[in-house]
Design a protein around this motif. Sequence first.
Motif, short mmCIF file in Angstrom:
data_model
loop_
_atom_site.label_atom_id
_atom_site.label_comp_id
_atom_site.label_asym_id
_atom_site.label_seq_id
_atom_site.Cartn_x
_atom_site.Cartn_y
_atom_site.Cartn_z
N ARG A 160 -25.80 -9.50 40.43
CA ARG A 160 -25.23 -10.08 39.23
C ARG A 160 -24.20 -9.16 38.58
O ARG A 160 -23.27 -9.62 37.95
CB ARG A 160 -26.35 -10.40 38.23
CG ARG A 160 -27.28 -11.52 38.68
CD ARG A 160 -28.29 -11.84 37.59
NE ARG A 160 -29.15 -12.94 37.98
CZ ARG A 160 -30.11 -13.42 37.22
NH1 ARG A 160 -30.36 -12.90 36.03
NH2 ARG A 160 -30.85 -14.44 37.64
N ASP A 161 -24.39 -7.87 38.71
CA ASP A 161 -23.49 -6.91 38.09
C ASP A 161 -22.39 -6.55 39.08
O ASP A 161 -22.66 -6.04 40.17
CB ASP A 161 -24.25 -5.65 37.68
CG ASP A 161 -25.29 -5.94 36.60
OD1 ASP A 161 -25.02 -6.82 35.76
OD2 ASP A 161 -26.35 -5.31 36.61
N ASN A 162 -21.16 -6.82 38.68
CA ASN A 162 -20.03 -6.64 39.59
C ASN A 162 -19.52 -5.21 39.58
O ASN A 162 -19.65 -4.49 38.59
CB ASN A 162 -18.89 -7.58 39.20
CG ASN A 162 -19.24 -9.03 39.44
OD1 ASN A 162 -19.72 -9.39 40.50
ND2 ASN A 162 -18.98 -9.87 38.45
N PRO A 163 -18.88 -4.79 40.67
CA PRO A 163 -18.22 -3.50 40.66
C PRO A 163 -16.93 -3.56 39.87
O PRO A 163 -16.44 -4.64 39.51
CB PRO A 163 -17.91 -3.28 42.16
CG PRO A 163 -17.73 -4.67 42.69
CD PRO A 163 -18.73 -5.51 41.94
N THR A 164 -16.37 -2.40 39.59
CA THR A 164 -15.00 -2.35 39.08
C THR A 164 -14.07 -2.79 40.21
O THR A 164 -14.23 -2.34 41.35
CB THR A 164 -14.64 -0.93 38.64
OG1 THR A 164 -15.51 -0.55 37.57
CG2 THR A 164 -13.19 -0.83 38.18
N VAL A 165 -13.13 -3.66 39.91
CA VAL A 165 -12.20 -4.14 40.94
C VAL A 165 -10.80 -3.67 40.61
O VAL A 165 -10.31 -3.86 39.49
CB VAL A 165 -12.23 -5.67 41.06
CG1 VAL A 165 -11.21 -6.14 42.10
CG2 VAL A 165 -13.62 -6.15 41.45
N VAL A 166 -10.16 -3.04 41.57
CA VAL A 166 -8.78 -2.57 41.45
C VAL A 166 -7.92 -3.38 42.41
O VAL A 166 -8.20 -3.43 43.61
CB VAL A 166 -8.67 -1.07 41.77
CG1 VAL A 166 -7.21 -0.62 41.77
CG2 VAL A 166 -9.49 -0.25 40.76
N VAL A 167 -6.88 -4.01 41.89
CA VAL A 167 -5.96 -4.81 42.70
C VAL A 167 -4.73 -3.96 43.01
O VAL A 167 -4.08 -3.45 42.10
CB VAL A 167 -5.54 -6.10 41.98
CG1 VAL A 167 -4.53 -6.88 42.82
CG2 VAL A 167 -6.77 -6.95 41.67
N VAL A 168 -4.42 -3.80 44.28
CA VAL A 168 -3.23 -3.07 44.71
C VAL A 168 -2.20 -4.08 45.21
O VAL A 168 -2.49 -4.85 46.14
CB VAL A 168 -3.55 -2.04 45.80
CG1 VAL A 168 -2.26 -1.37 46.31
CG2 VAL A 168 -4.53 -0.99 45.28
N GLU A 169 -1.03 -4.09 44.60
CA GLU A 169 0.04 -5.04 44.96
C GLU A 169 0.88 -4.48 46.11
O GLU A 169 1.50 -3.43 45.99
CB GLU A 169 0.93 -5.31 43.74
CG GLU A 169 2.17 -6.13 44.02
CD GLU A 169 1.88 -7.46 44.69
OE1 GLU A 169 2.55 -7.76 45.70
OE2 GLU A 169 0.98 -8.19 44.21
N GLU A 170 0.89 -5.22 47.23
CA GLU A 170 1.55 -4.78 48.46
C GLU A 170 2.80 -5.59 48.81
O GLU A 170 3.38 -5.41 49.87
CB GLU A 170 0.57 -4.86 49.63
CG GLU A 170 -0.40 -3.70 49.71
CD GLU A 170 0.17 -2.55 50.54
OE1 GLU A 170 1.38 -2.58 50.86
OE2 GLU A 170 -0.60 -1.62 50.85
N GLY A 171 3.24 -6.49 47.92
CA GLY A 171 4.36 -7.35 48.27
C GLY A 171 5.64 -6.62 48.61
O GLY A 171 6.38 -7.01 49.52
N MET A 172 5.93 -5.55 47.89
CA MET A 172 7.17 -4.82 48.10
C MET A 172 7.15 -3.98 49.38
O MET A 172 8.19 -3.56 49.86
CB MET A 172 7.46 -3.91 46.90
CG MET A 172 7.64 -4.63 45.58
SD MET A 172 8.94 -5.87 45.60
CE MET A 172 10.37 -4.89 46.04
N ARG A 173 5.98 -3.76 49.93
CA ARG A 173 5.86 -2.99 51.17
C ARG A 173 5.40 -3.89 52.30
O ARG A 173 6.17 -4.24 53.18
CB ARG A 173 4.88 -1.82 50.95
CG ARG A 173 4.98 -0.68 51.99
CD ARG A 173 4.25 -0.92 53.28
NE ARG A 173 2.84 -1.23 53.15
CZ ARG A 173 2.05 -1.45 54.18
NH1 ARG A 173 2.53 -1.38 55.42
NH2 ARG A 173 0.78 -1.77 54.02
N GLU A 174 4.16 -4.31 52.26
CA GLU A 174 3.61 -5.16 53.31
C GLU A 174 4.38 -6.48 53.42
O GLU A 174 4.60 -6.99 54.52
CB GLU A 174 2.14 -5.44 53.03
CG GLU A 174 1.45 -6.33 54.03
CD GLU A 174 1.10 -5.61 55.32
OE1 GLU A 174 1.46 -6.13 56.39
OE2 GLU A 174 0.47 -4.55 55.26
N GLY A 175 4.77 -7.02 52.27
CA GLY A 175 5.50 -8.28 52.29
C GLY A 175 6.93 -8.12 52.78
O GLY A 175 7.37 -8.81 53.71
#
Length: 374
Positions: free
Chosen positions: A4-19
């Motif tokens: 029920r208790d979620n971890p901290t979530v960090v979103v890394v934006e990859e559009g400028m590299r991977e995209g």
Amino acid sequence: MSRRDNPTVVVVEEGMREGMQIESADIPVDAKIELLDALSATGLRHIVVGSFVSPKWVPQMARIEEVIAGFTPREGVTYTALALNARGVERRAEHTPPLSPPDGIGRSMIHLCDVFVQRNSARSTADERTALPDIVAAAVARGVREATVAVNAAWGSNWLGTFTQEERIAALAEQRDEWAAAGVPTTGVYLGDPMSFNTPGDVAAMVAWVRDHWPEVRTVHLHLHDGRGAALTSAWAALRELGPEHTLVIDASIGGMGGCPYCGNGRATKMIPTEDLVEMLRGEGIDTGIDLDALIEAAHLAEKVVGHELYGRVSKAGPRPGPDRLYPMDMPLVETIDSAQHFRLGPGVYAGNPAPWKKPITSEARDAVEREIS
């Protein structure tokens, strides 16, 4: 395992590299800068701006220095860039700042697919293993006090097929032992999947194993490709295996654009669309601090920049409307993607669509919702 208790979530934006690495090399620098500035304004806190690699083989990154020189950094945003060799590291250092300095964490990686790593970096898996002691020694000399161990092509390869959990564990443990021998604890695990072999069950099982067997690991980093449609669900499955003592880092890309030219699937490999990920997390009660409306606008800008439709769903259908943004009950029929954009562009986009209702639609339940929010 469900928590029920979620971890901290960090979103890394990859559009400028991977995209961008899989899109046209002819995209103007000014257009890339416009998109990078738009992403910076969304509340994203981690953005990969590109990679310092050979322009001969990745011409899309030939002018990365101009992109970095032209964009407007935002306070509180970590900007990074990929570097695959010593020269790339030197070039990256020349642009720090505005790129963020190294985080002080040692890193090592082993690819399970010996074919892919040779195609991608002209090195073999054996080369990676041989280099491990030198990587660790150099990191210790820099003063690192903790390490992240990584396995790439973690779940499978277009050339060798599916890999087992035992193979993943062995590759991670080999690196962990090397760091431990140098007195450096492993506190992070990175799992990469460039060829879209992830499934929710396999990802959850791997994350659960790390959680149960290596309690000192507090950060799990997922780089999942979506060529076979399971990446977002796999990320959710991983999230459910971690608790509030953990951090789950998830790589995503605006519009879902992405793909490695060396993996055999090209643009079809895709990534988790950032806007879809943020909407899912919001639905799970996880606040990322990212402005979803601004992110959706960035997704539409990204389509203009690359010149074709991208793969995200939330940018097309809109986020689930909250009580203060419910659709009008008497709106006409909506069939096209363009008409569906009323959630961001207003009712003008469906003007003239047929409305077969013979009398106004009323609803006591809707009236109750509106009274509650007024």
